[in-house]
Design a protein around this motif. Sequence first.
Motif, mmCIF file in Angstrom:
data_model
loop_
_atom_site.group_PDB
_atom_site.id
_atom_site.type_symbol
_atom_site.label_atom_id
_atom_site.label_comp_id
_atom_site.label_asym_id
_atom_site.label_seq_id
_atom_site.Cartn_x
_atom_site.Cartn_y
_atom_site.Cartn_z
ATOM 1 N N ARG A 122 5.208 -10.768 -4.760
ATOM 2 C CA ARG A 122 4.089 -10.436 -3.873
ATOM 3 C C ARG A 122 4.423 -9.164 -3.098
ATOM 4 N NH1 ARG A 122 4.342 -16.294 -2.087
ATOM 5 N NH2 ARG A 122 4.822 -15.454 -0.028
ATOM 6 N N TYR A 123 3.757 -8.079 -3.481
ATOM 7 C CA TYR A 123 3.943 -6.804 -2.792
ATOM 8 C C TYR A 123 3.154 -6.825 -1.476
ATOM 9 C CZ TYR A 123 6.476 -4.459 -6.567
ATOM 10 O OH TYR A 123 7.432 -4.065 -7.460
ATOM 11 N N PRO A 124 3.451 -5.879 -0.574
ATOM 12 C CA PRO A 124 2.673 -5.834 0.667
ATOM 13 C C PRO A 124 1.213 -5.437 0.395
ATOM 14 C CG PRO A 124 4.344 -4.088 0.623
ATOM 15 C CD PRO A 124 4.550 -4.913 -0.586
ATOM 16 N N GLY A 163 -5.030 -14.398 1.735
ATOM 17 C CA GLY A 163 -3.857 -13.610 1.363
ATOM 18 C C GLY A 163 -3.018 -13.256 2.576
ATOM 19 N N HIS A 164 -2.132 -12.212 2.397
ATOM 20 C CA HIS A 164 -1.213 -11.783 3.453
ATOM 21 C C HIS A 164 -0.265 -12.921 3.834
ATOM 22 C CE1 HIS A 164 0.125 -10.048 7.364
ATOM 23 N NE2 HIS A 164 -0.023 -8.911 6.702
ATOM 24 N N HIS A 196 -9.821 -12.964 3.758
ATOM 25 C CA HIS A 196 -9.359 -13.205 5.133
ATOM 26 C C HIS A 196 -7.888 -13.591 5.073
ATOM 27 C CE1 HIS A 196 -8.988 -14.676 9.243
ATOM 28 N NE2 HIS A 196 -10.195 -14.198 9.503
ATOM 29 N N GLU A 197 -7.117 -12.989 5.945
ATOM 30 C CA GLU A 197 -5.691 -13.291 5.946
ATOM 31 C C GLU A 197 -5.425 -14.756 6.287
ATOM 32 O OE1 GLU A 197 -3.140 -13.799 8.934
ATOM 33 O OE2 GLU A 197 -3.613 -11.876 9.940
ATOM 34 N N GLY A 245 -1.403 -6.188 -3.733
ATOM 35 C CA GLY A 245 -0.325 -6.792 -2.951
ATOM 36 C C GLY A 245 -0.914 -7.880 -2.072
ATOM 37 N N SER A 246 -0.216 -9.002 -1.974
ATOM 38 C CA SER A 246 -0.775 -10.167 -1.290
ATOM 39 C C SER A 246 0.138 -10.715 -0.206
ATOM 40 C CB SER A 246 -1.033 -11.270 -2.324
ATOM 41 O OG SER A 246 0.180 -11.578 -2.991
#
Lengths: 308, 308
Positions: free
Chosen positions: A19-21, A270-271, A232-233, A9-10
Amino acid sequence: MKFEVTILGSNSALPTTKRYPTAQVLNVLERFFLIDCGEGTQIQMKRFRVPMSRINHIFISHTHGDHIFGLIGLLSTYALQGRKSDLHIYGHSKLEKLITFQLELLETKKQYNIYFHTIFGKETQTLFEDDKVIVQSFPLKHGAMPCAGFLFKEKDRPRTLNADLLDYYNVPIRCRQSLKMGEDFVTEEGEVIPNKKLTKDPPPTRSYAFCTDTAPYKKIIPILENVDLLYHEATFLKTEAKLAKATYHSTAEQAAKVADEANAKKLIIGHFSSRFKTLNAHLEEAKSVFENTHLAEDGKKFSIELNR
Amino acid sequence: MKFEVTILGSNSALPTTKRYPTAQVLNVLERFFLIDCGEGTQIQMKRFRVPMSRINHIFISHTHGDHIFGLIGLLSTYALQGRKSDLHIYGHSKLEKLITFQLELLETKKQYNIYFHTIFGKETQTLFEDDKVIVQSFPLKHGAMPCAGFLFKEKDRPRTLNADLLDYYNVPIRCRQSLKMGEDFVTEEGEVIPNKKLTKDPPPTRSYAFCTDTAPYKKIIPILENVDLLYHEATFLKTEAKLAKATYHSTAEQAAKVADEANAKKLIIGHFSSRFKTLNAHLEEAKSVFENTHLAEDGKKFSIELNR
């Protein structure tokens, strides 16, 4: 000899259909580590053929819903599947309360034990260690929410023996272990053969660091130094720098700067906020600072090769 | 004037990548009701373009994980989206404890109110009622686990006025409401015009019943009588009848018999065990008893037409 992360998840808080958590599975030498467990993680594991039953260690960065809401479902599935092997969960103290309450209230019948390990969150902490791998947590900067980053590292390998020269010097088998550890060899005649003559350097150790959720944080740079692969987010773009600051998140540019300052070899960002339908702008923004940047995408795998 | 159910999840306990755990959205005259909320429900709602923010009533059959693990994620998403409108949740008492504990522990900041309505589970209970729709629960048979079925019904519509004859008899506007309610009309001269002469029967009311998880249960037949659309679980095939009995589930054949005995118009079977990769056998088995059977599949919609 794998060292490979699979993105499950991204996305950040609000999931999208693509995009899943947040969730990832890291395979370090056939140890499978789950990192965060947003809603739908068990489904993503099936989708991307992750060997779910081989996960014995789950690391949870913090207790925001998009990082934990898939955990109770996964634990229940393990129970239904008749799992017997121990499961270790590493997280802040609220996590244990949350999960224990649910398992008890729902009277979950399970045949395996769960061991919770508390992350205290003020300093670097060794969470897991065996003969080949070590996992440490370190504090991130996510406002009032205690939040941990994780560093997964191979331990130093023994030195590689040079078989031809061992024969030449008649090194007995009982002496080989100490050679691997770096000691010199002394012949029966008392001659000292330097270790470097009989052994080669082993492949360098590999490392992966996971940093989400966090504002850019100078204090973690020394911990991340020379890391092979850094996640890294990058929730926002630099055009939303104010919003990023207010919510203790990072922009793509800030993530890239962390990678650059830490001398990381490769960066995954990501995130992503669900406001972004496409992610080209994130990639471009980060690449302008740190060229070897890649986007986290659900199902994508990133490997670190042994000899690189 | 829609009466339509969208299947969001059709699987039982262990989700697969194609069949998510149980959840459905029912649109009755633009009232959106969510029924059960397994893990990933909010993602399925996005996938199938369900207007998530229009759901004000959530009905939960029972507190097994595959029917509830998506609820906390949905409530958190509503909070993040700044939802302000009240949300009503109908379920057994454990559900309130489970959700309240999580919202409090995680310090979920929300601007909307949640009202829990307890299903007591021993008899038929009216959960929701407005001018046009009524929702009732009734007990199912799922072993020691209190479990409710739901019946969604349109209320009787007012009679349809025959405009030509109203003109002919000079019916004043103030009398029309009572005509719609079925009363006769009395002219100024005292002549009684029978209601049937001035009005037509309204379209018949429509109804949907949701029955999962349950063993076949004779007591619910009178409640389901003549229902337009029946969803009944069919976790297993008749070859697994013993397992179905032991776990208080139904086979496809048993589900079809319920539909047949209740004189339902149409049957949807669902809640399939994840052991089944394909569902042809379920469909065939049910159709041999009740021809108008359909498979629940994620994303499929089933409508009941107004004039049928």
